[in-house]
Design an enzyme around this catalytic site. Sequence first.
Site, PDB file in Angstrom:
ATOM      1  N   ALA A   1       0.830  -1.208   0.000  1.00 17.59           N
ATOM      2  CA  ALA A   1       0.000   0.000   0.000  1.00 17.59           C
ATOM      3  C   ALA A   1       0.865   1.259   0.000  1.00 17.59           C
ATOM      4  CB  ALA A   1      -0.928  -0.007   1.208  1.00 17.59           C
ATOM      5  N   TYR A   2       1.926   1.235   0.790  1.00 23.80           N
ATOM      6  CA  TYR A   2       2.845   2.382   0.830  1.00 23.80           C
ATOM      7  C   TYR A   2       3.424   2.649  -0.550  1.00 23.80           C
ATOM      8  CZ  TYR A   2       7.102   5.037   1.775  1.00 23.80           C
ATOM      9  OH  TYR A   2       8.105   5.978   1.748  1.00 23.80           O
ATOM     10  N   ALA A   3       3.926   1.602  -1.199  1.00 23.71           N
ATOM     11  CA  ALA A   3       4.533   1.764  -2.521  1.00 23.71           C
ATOM     12  C   ALA A   3       3.510   2.259  -3.536  1.00 23.71           C
ATOM     13  CB  ALA A   3       5.146   0.439  -2.981  1.00 23.71           C
TER      14      ALA A   3
END
Length: 240
Positions: free
Chosen positions: A151-153
Site C-alpha cells: 500500500a505504501y509503494a
Amino acid sequence: MGKTQPLPILITGGGRRIGLALAWHFINQKQPVIVSYRTHYPAIDGLINAGAQCIQADFSTNDGVMAFADEVLKSTHGLRAILHNASAWMAEKPGAPLADVLACMMQIHVNTPYLLNHALERLLRGHGHAASDIIHFTDYVVERGSDKHIAYAASKAALDNMTRSFARKLAPEVKVNSIAPSLILFNEHDDAEYRQQALNKSLMKTAPGEKEVIDLVDYLLTSCFVTGRSFPLDGGRHLR
C-alpha cells in the site's frame, strides 16, 4: 523603499528529520517558512522561536487537510513553494485490516497533496514565469515495488504520477517535480547490523544525510526550466 519580503515556503511534516532540516536551511537563508506538524516535538518550539509559522495539522481526514489549507490561506497572500514531505509508513501485517492500511497510505500520500495543491493553487500563481514550485517527496520503491509495503509503494507511485499531471496543469507559472529517496539517514535506534545491511543495498554504501536532499531542493527551486520530473536519490541502488 524597503526590500520586499520573500514569499514563504510551505513544508508539510516539518517537525523532524528531513522536513526539519529543510525548515532550518531556509530559516538560515532568511527565507520565511510555514511548517505543518502532527506531533509537537521539542524541535517545533525551536522553529517558532526562529520565526517560522508552525501549524498543527491532522492529515488523516480530508476535513483536517482542508482546515490546514484554510489556515495557510488566512496567513499569507502567496507561496514561494510547497514541499510535500509529510509521510507515514505502514506494512501489511497480521491484525492490520488491509483496507485500513491502504486508506491510510492513500490519505497521507495522495489525498493530502492532491487537496492542498488545488486549495493553495492561487497562492502559487501570479508571481511570474517558473516563479513557484511544488515538490513531492516520493520513494525509491515507486520504481521497484515492495512486497512488504504494498500500500505504501502504491500510494507513493500515485504521488509520482500526480507530479506529471500537476506539472501540466500549472505550467508555466509553477514547476512541479518529485524527489524519490531511498536511504538518506538512519534512525537513532537502528543497530549496527541493520545499518550495514542497508548500506550494502546501494553502490555508494553510505547514508548521505539531509544535505543531499537540501542540495537537490535548492537546485529545483532555482531552475527555471525543469518540471514534471522525478529525481532519484538512491546511491545507485537500482543497479544492485
